[in-house]
Structure formats: C-alpha cells, structure tokens
Design an enzyme around this catalytic site. Sequence first.
Site, PDB file in Angstrom:
ATOM      1  N   ALA A  64       0.836  -1.203   0.000  1.00  0.00           N
ATOM      2  CA  ALA A  64       0.000   0.000   0.000  1.00  0.00           C
ATOM      3  C   ALA A  64       0.874   1.257   0.000  1.00  0.00           C
ATOM      4  CB  ALA A  64      -0.911   0.004   1.223  1.00  0.00           C
ATOM      5  N   HIS A  65       0.311   2.353  -0.485  1.00  0.00           N
ATOM      6  CA  HIS A  65       1.049   3.620  -0.535  1.00  0.00           C
ATOM      7  C   HIS A  65       1.624   3.995   0.828  1.00  0.00           C
ATOM      8  CE1 HIS A  65       1.379   8.061  -0.344  1.00  0.00           C
ATOM      9  NE2 HIS A  65       1.922   7.899  -1.530  1.00  0.00           N
ATOM     10  N   ALA A  66       0.805   3.916   1.875  1.00  0.00           N
ATOM     11  CA  ALA A  66       1.264   4.291   3.220  1.00  0.00           C
ATOM     12  C   ALA A  66       2.457   3.445   3.651  1.00  0.00           C
ATOM     13  CB  ALA A  66       0.136   4.150   4.231  1.00  0.00           C
TER      14      ALA A  66
END
Length: 108
Positions: A64-66
């Site tokens: 995921a981006h985070a």
Amino acid sequence: MTVASGTPASPGKARGVLRIVNGLDDFARFTPGEVLVCRATSPAWAPLLARAAAVVTTRGGVLAHAAIVARELRIPAVTDVTSAMDLPDDMLVDVDGSTGTITAQKAR
C-alpha cells in the site's frame, strides 16, 4: 494493553498521540510527531506522512502507498487495522510496525 492489530508493513517502534485524519480537510489538525490514523493514503498525503511518528491504516498491506512511503521515511506502519478509525483521538500509543500492534500507554 494492545488496542488493535493489523499487518506489519514498515518495521520499527514509535510512541505518539493518535490522530485520526478522515481526509484532506483534517490535515491542519495533525501535529508533527503524532501517529497518523486514516483509511488509506495517496501521494497527496505525503506531507503528513513526513511529519508522522508512525502510520496506521484501515486498508492496505505491505504494498500500500502508506507502507511504501513509511519504509522510505523509516517510520513504523501497520496496515489493515479494521478498527483503527474507532480508536479515540489523543490516545497515547506505541506502534510496533514489526509485529503489527498498537498498544495504549498511560499519559505521562
């Protein structure tokens, strides 16, 4: 006491005040060194991630981006914490990105 757990997404440990951010309109509420709690992030969230002690999201995984940005910034991240948005704002927590746990701490 462990208050939530999810997928370990970026290793390390951090302590900070939990801050729930629902969207771009909440960015001004976030103070450097707090634990960012949100549903997910996108590139627009990079300024917040750069100031966070750790990040916790309700969705996502290690890709995921985070999680990717957290690893780049060397801050702990835990993703897929389905109950994260239900945690109380201002709670002092320890985030362990290696085990995927969020632990409540007593205020100092």
